[in-house]
Design an enzyme around this catalytic site. Structure first.
Site, PDB file in Angstrom:
ATOM      1  N   HIS A 137      32.883   0.516  -3.445  1.00  0.00           N
ATOM      2  CA  HIS A 137      33.042   0.481  -4.907  1.00  0.00           C
ATOM      3  C   HIS A 137      31.976  -0.424  -5.499  1.00  0.00           C
ATOM      4  O   HIS A 137      31.658  -1.460  -4.923  1.00  0.00           O
ATOM      5  CB  HIS A 137      34.436  -0.037  -5.289  1.00  0.00           C
ATOM      6  CG  HIS A 137      34.811   0.255  -6.702  1.00  0.00           C
ATOM      7  ND1 HIS A 137      34.359  -0.494  -7.757  1.00  0.00           N
ATOM      8  CD2 HIS A 137      35.579   1.238  -7.236  1.00  0.00           C
ATOM      9  CE1 HIS A 137      34.846   0.002  -8.884  1.00  0.00           C
ATOM     10  NE2 HIS A 137      35.578   1.061  -8.591  1.00  0.00           N
ATOM     11  N   ASP A 197      40.025   6.452  -5.266  1.00  0.00           N
ATOM     12  CA  ASP A 197      39.861   7.907  -5.167  1.00  0.00           C
ATOM     13  C   ASP A 197      40.278   8.447  -3.809  1.00  0.00           C
ATOM     14  O   ASP A 197      40.693   9.592  -3.697  1.00  0.00           O
ATOM     15  CB  ASP A 197      38.403   8.291  -5.444  1.00  0.00           C
ATOM     16  CG  ASP A 197      38.044   8.017  -6.875  1.00  0.00           C
ATOM     17  OD1 ASP A 197      38.759   8.513  -7.748  1.00  0.00           O
ATOM     18  OD2 ASP A 197      37.083   7.282  -7.123  1.00  0.00           O
TER      19      ASP A 197
HETATM   20  N1  ACO Z   1      29.757   5.379   3.435  1.00  0.00           N
HETATM   21  C1  ACO Z   1      28.794   4.836   4.226  1.00  0.00           C
HETATM   22  N2  ACO Z   1      28.025   3.796   3.873  1.00  0.00           N
HETATM   23  C2  ACO Z   1      28.219   3.270   2.669  1.00  0.00           C
HETATM   24  C3  ACO Z   1      29.197   3.772   1.780  1.00  0.00           C
HETATM   25  C4  ACO Z   1      29.980   4.849   2.214  1.00  0.00           C
HETATM   26  N3  ACO Z   1      30.940   5.358   1.426  1.00  0.00           N
HETATM   27  N4  ACO Z   1      29.173   3.059   0.629  1.00  0.00           N
HETATM   28  C5  ACO Z   1      28.216   2.156   0.783  1.00  0.00           C
HETATM   29  N5  ACO Z   1      27.640   2.268   2.012  1.00  0.00           N
HETATM   30  C6  ACO Z   1      26.615   1.386   2.575  1.00  0.00           C
HETATM   31  C7  ACO Z   1      25.238   1.689   2.011  1.00  0.00           C
HETATM   32  O1  ACO Z   1      24.568   2.654   2.777  1.00  0.00           O
HETATM   33  C8  ACO Z   1      24.607   0.332   2.058  1.00  0.00           C
HETATM   34  O2  ACO Z   1      24.233   0.080   3.404  1.00  0.00           O
HETATM   35  P1  ACO Z   1      22.939  -0.854   3.738  1.00  0.00           P
HETATM   36  O3  ACO Z   1      23.275  -2.202   3.166  1.00  0.00           O
HETATM   37  O4  ACO Z   1      22.840  -0.817   5.211  1.00  0.00           O
HETATM   38  O5  ACO Z   1      21.788  -0.191   3.040  1.00  0.00           O
HETATM   39  C9  ACO Z   1      25.757  -0.620   1.718  1.00  0.00           C
HETATM   40  O6  ACO Z   1      26.935   0.060   2.163  1.00  0.00           O
HETATM   41  C10 ACO Z   1      25.880  -0.938   0.235  1.00  0.00           C
HETATM   42  O7  ACO Z   1      25.869   0.303  -0.468  1.00  0.00           O
HETATM   43  P2  ACO Z   1      25.520   0.485  -2.004  1.00  0.00           P
HETATM   44  O8  ACO Z   1      25.302   1.923  -2.307  1.00  0.00           O
HETATM   45  O9  ACO Z   1      24.433  -0.464  -2.362  1.00  0.00           O
HETATM   46  O10 ACO Z   1      26.855   0.001  -2.675  1.00  0.00           O
HETATM   47  P3  ACO Z   1      27.220   0.176  -4.190  1.00  0.00           P
HETATM   48  O11 ACO Z   1      28.218  -0.880  -4.473  1.00  0.00           O
HETATM   49  O12 ACO Z   1      26.025   0.213  -5.023  1.00  0.00           O
HETATM   50  O13 ACO Z   1      27.865   1.639  -4.268  1.00  0.00           O
HETATM   51  C11 ACO Z   1      29.487   3.350  -4.232  1.00  0.00           C
HETATM   52  C12 ACO Z   1      29.200   1.851  -4.454  1.00  0.00           C
HETATM   53  C13 ACO Z   1      28.520   4.194  -5.088  1.00  0.00           C
HETATM   54  C14 ACO Z   1      30.904   3.628  -4.697  1.00  0.00           C
HETATM   55  C15 ACO Z   1      29.318   3.667  -2.738  1.00  0.00           C
HETATM   56  O14 ACO Z   1      30.124   2.813  -1.976  1.00  0.00           O
HETATM   57  C16 ACO Z   1      29.609   5.139  -2.428  1.00  0.00           C
HETATM   58  O15 ACO Z   1      28.717   5.982  -2.555  1.00  0.00           O
HETATM   59  N6  ACO Z   1      30.874   5.456  -2.002  1.00  0.00           N
HETATM   60  C17 ACO Z   1      31.254   6.836  -1.743  1.00  0.00           C
HETATM   61  C18 ACO Z   1      31.536   7.575  -3.047  1.00  0.00           C
HETATM   62  C19 ACO Z   1      32.859   7.169  -3.698  1.00  0.00           C
HETATM   63  O16 ACO Z   1      33.881   7.034  -3.059  1.00  0.00           O
HETATM   64  N7  ACO Z   1      32.787   6.984  -5.026  1.00  0.00           N
HETATM   65  C20 ACO Z   1      33.980   6.580  -5.809  1.00  0.00           C
HETATM   66  C21 ACO Z   1      33.874   5.141  -6.226  1.00  0.00           C
HETATM   67  S1  ACO Z   1      35.335   4.630  -7.081  1.00  0.00           S
HETATM   68  C22 ACO Z   1      35.165   5.121  -8.706  1.00  0.00           C
HETATM   69  O17 ACO Z   1      34.076   5.323  -9.152  1.00  0.00           O
HETATM   70  C23 ACO Z   1      36.387   5.335  -9.556  1.00  0.00           C
END
Ligand code: ACO
Length: 434
Positions: A310, A367
């Site tokens: 998140h 979600d």
């Molecule tokens: N699966 C695998 N790896 C992940 C995931 C995931 N779901 N989420 C983050 N990571 C990893 C990234 O690859 C990154 O790794 P690194 O540090 O080795 O490069 C690290 O975790 C940080 O990721 P970011 O994308 O920078 O985290 P951010 O906080 O910006 O993104 C987000 C949050 C967009 C929700 C992300 O976690 C994601 O894409 N999750 C899956 C989609 C999802 O469930 N969205 C709903 C969110 S809840 C809502 O909006 C109501």
């Protein structure tokens, strides 16, 4: 109102020094007030995505993503786990205080009274193709609702506003259920005045003219909690959209219809649909949850574990904690043999004990659980975001009203840094080369 801090921010620019006041919210969040930045310096700020921009002051919802805190009007979300109904929480968000028993009785009565749609509106559903996305129908019909209630375009006082709010909160559920019935070619089921908010919605969704849907208590409780947990989340994309549209003086119906459009996107309300798509992909593609998690950790794969992580919560999302607890209790009873739900449980188990997810603080988000719970209670996937919209509506209404009262006549109008062509002349068609 925020308090002015004794601190000042100093900006040094082009050899000049400028002072800006610092304000502080009731939970200690601090902001540099740059209201006269352009006037003083000729500069604007650039913050695409608004990650560092406070668009308003608001007294509705408080979030601390580091600590995993979410409060509606000061009350921690965990305290809504068992007793309150969604309508009680809607009242709290909109009016700022918990309803007294008589206020609650009047509000509930209004929701019952207003639940019918004008028959003219009912016929409008026929104009949509069967395959029309229910979010498109929802947004169009909320706008259409405004045509049937022109007297509510200008809300003169709180009483009129309360009537408009109750109409919207009541009728959105009828519109949502009719959109579903239309997509299936099923006869519309009228609201039943004997039923409360959540069972009435499920009745309009699932009853048949020859057989009344009987709503199990656990299904009612689960949907009630899902709606409560989605009811507000401060300045998210759809709420900011409602405020932006409302700032132009657009009426409550038009502003909330725009919120539905913003929520429709897969980066916002559509994420729980993506969770289900992922589960289908694993099931139909015959890959194991273990293999899928391995792919999600592989940066070259572009796969993410949907429903994990998140942007704001770097701790457990408090809403996910609560829905996870309900899912644990309900899933074995509601759908013990659903292969998709078994996959979801296995994914959760693997990820929560995997160092990759632990180190990055990637927990299941709201979600992940709302998707699997909605599926377990029989809501079709294309209605997931519609359920989110029903839940989020009281938040949109509360923000629209707060803005209306505190920022009347101040239109939201950001600026930009222009990066296009500099001055050039128009060339007549016959002088242009191909
Ligand atoms: N699966 C695998 N790896 C992940 C995931 C995931 N779901 N989420 C983050 N990571 C990893 C990234 O690859 C990154 O790794 P690194 O540090 O080795 O490069 C690290 O975790 C940080 O990721 P970011 O994308 O920078 O985290 P951010 O906080 O910006 O993104 C987000 C949050 C967009 C929700 C992300 O976690 C994601 O894409 N999750 C899956 C989609 C999802 O469930 N969205 C709903 C969110 S809840 C809502 O909006 C109501």
């Amino acid at each position: 109102m925020s308090a002015v801090s004794p601190d000042q921010a100093t900006l040094i620019l082009g050899g000049n020094e400028y002072q800006f006041p610092v304000t502080e919210g009731s939970e200690g969040e601090r902001a540099i007030d740059i209201g006269d930045l352009r006037a003083k310096t000729g500069h604007i700020t650039l913050d695409p995505g608004y990650g560092n921009t406070g668009s308003c002051e608001s007294a509705i919802t408080f979030i601390d993503g580091e600590q995993g805190i979410l409060r509606y009007r000061g009350i921690p979300i965990e305290q809504f786990a068992s007793s309150p109904t969604f309508t009680e929480v809607a009242w709290l968000l909109i009016s700022g205080k918990l309803p007294t028993p008589s206020e609650y009785a009047v509000f509930s009565e209004d929701l019952t009274r207003y639940s019918f749609l004008d028959e003219g509106m009912k016929h409008q559903f026929e104009g949509f193709p069967r395959a029309a996305p229910p979010m498109a129908i929802l947004s169009a019909m909320i706008n259409s609702l405004s045509c049937f209630h022109p007297e509510l375009h200008e809300l003169e006082d709180e009483t009129q506003f309360n009537h408009a709010a109750a109409r919207l909160i009541s009728k959105i559920r009828t519109i949502a259920a009719y959109a579903f019935r239309h997509s299936r070619g099923l006869p519309y089921i009228y609201p039943d005045p004997a039923l409360r908010y959540v069972p009435n919605f499920l009745h309009m969704m699932f009853s048949q003219p020859y057989r009344q849907y009987v709503c199990p208590q656990m299904v009612r409780d689960a949907l009630n909690l899902i709606l409560i947990l989605h009811a507000d989340h401060e300045q998210n994309c759809s709420t900011s959209t409602v405020r932006m549209v409302g700032s132009s003086g657009a009426n409550l119906f038009a502003s909330c219809a725009s919120g539905v459009c913003a929520l429709w996107g897969p980066l916002h309300g559509g994420a729980n649909v993506e969770v289900l798509n992922m589960l289908h992909q694993i099931h139909d593609g015959n890959i194991t949850p273990e293999e899928y998690v391995r792919l999600a950790k592989d940066k070259d794969s572009k796969v993410r574990l949907m429903g994990f992580g998140h942007r704001v919560y770097k701790n457990f999302d408090p809403r996910a904690k609560m829905l996870g607890a309900i899912a644990e209790k309900l899933l074995p009873q509601l759908s013990a043999n659903d292969p998709l739900l078994n996959i979801a449980r296995r994914l959760e188990e693997i990820a929560l004990s995997d160092p990759y997810f632990i180190e990055r603080k990637l927990y299941p988000n709201v979600d992940f659980y709302s998707g699997i719970l909605l599926r377990a209670i029989g809501i079709p996937t294309n209605m997931f975001t519609v359920i989110f919209a029903i839940g989020r509506l009281p938040g949109w209404i509360a923000h629209w009203w707060e803005q209306n009262r505190t920022m009347a006549n101040k239109i939201a109008r950001p600026r930009q840094i222009y990066t296009g062509e500099t001055h050039r002349d128009y060339i007549p068609m016959d002088q242009r080369s191909e």
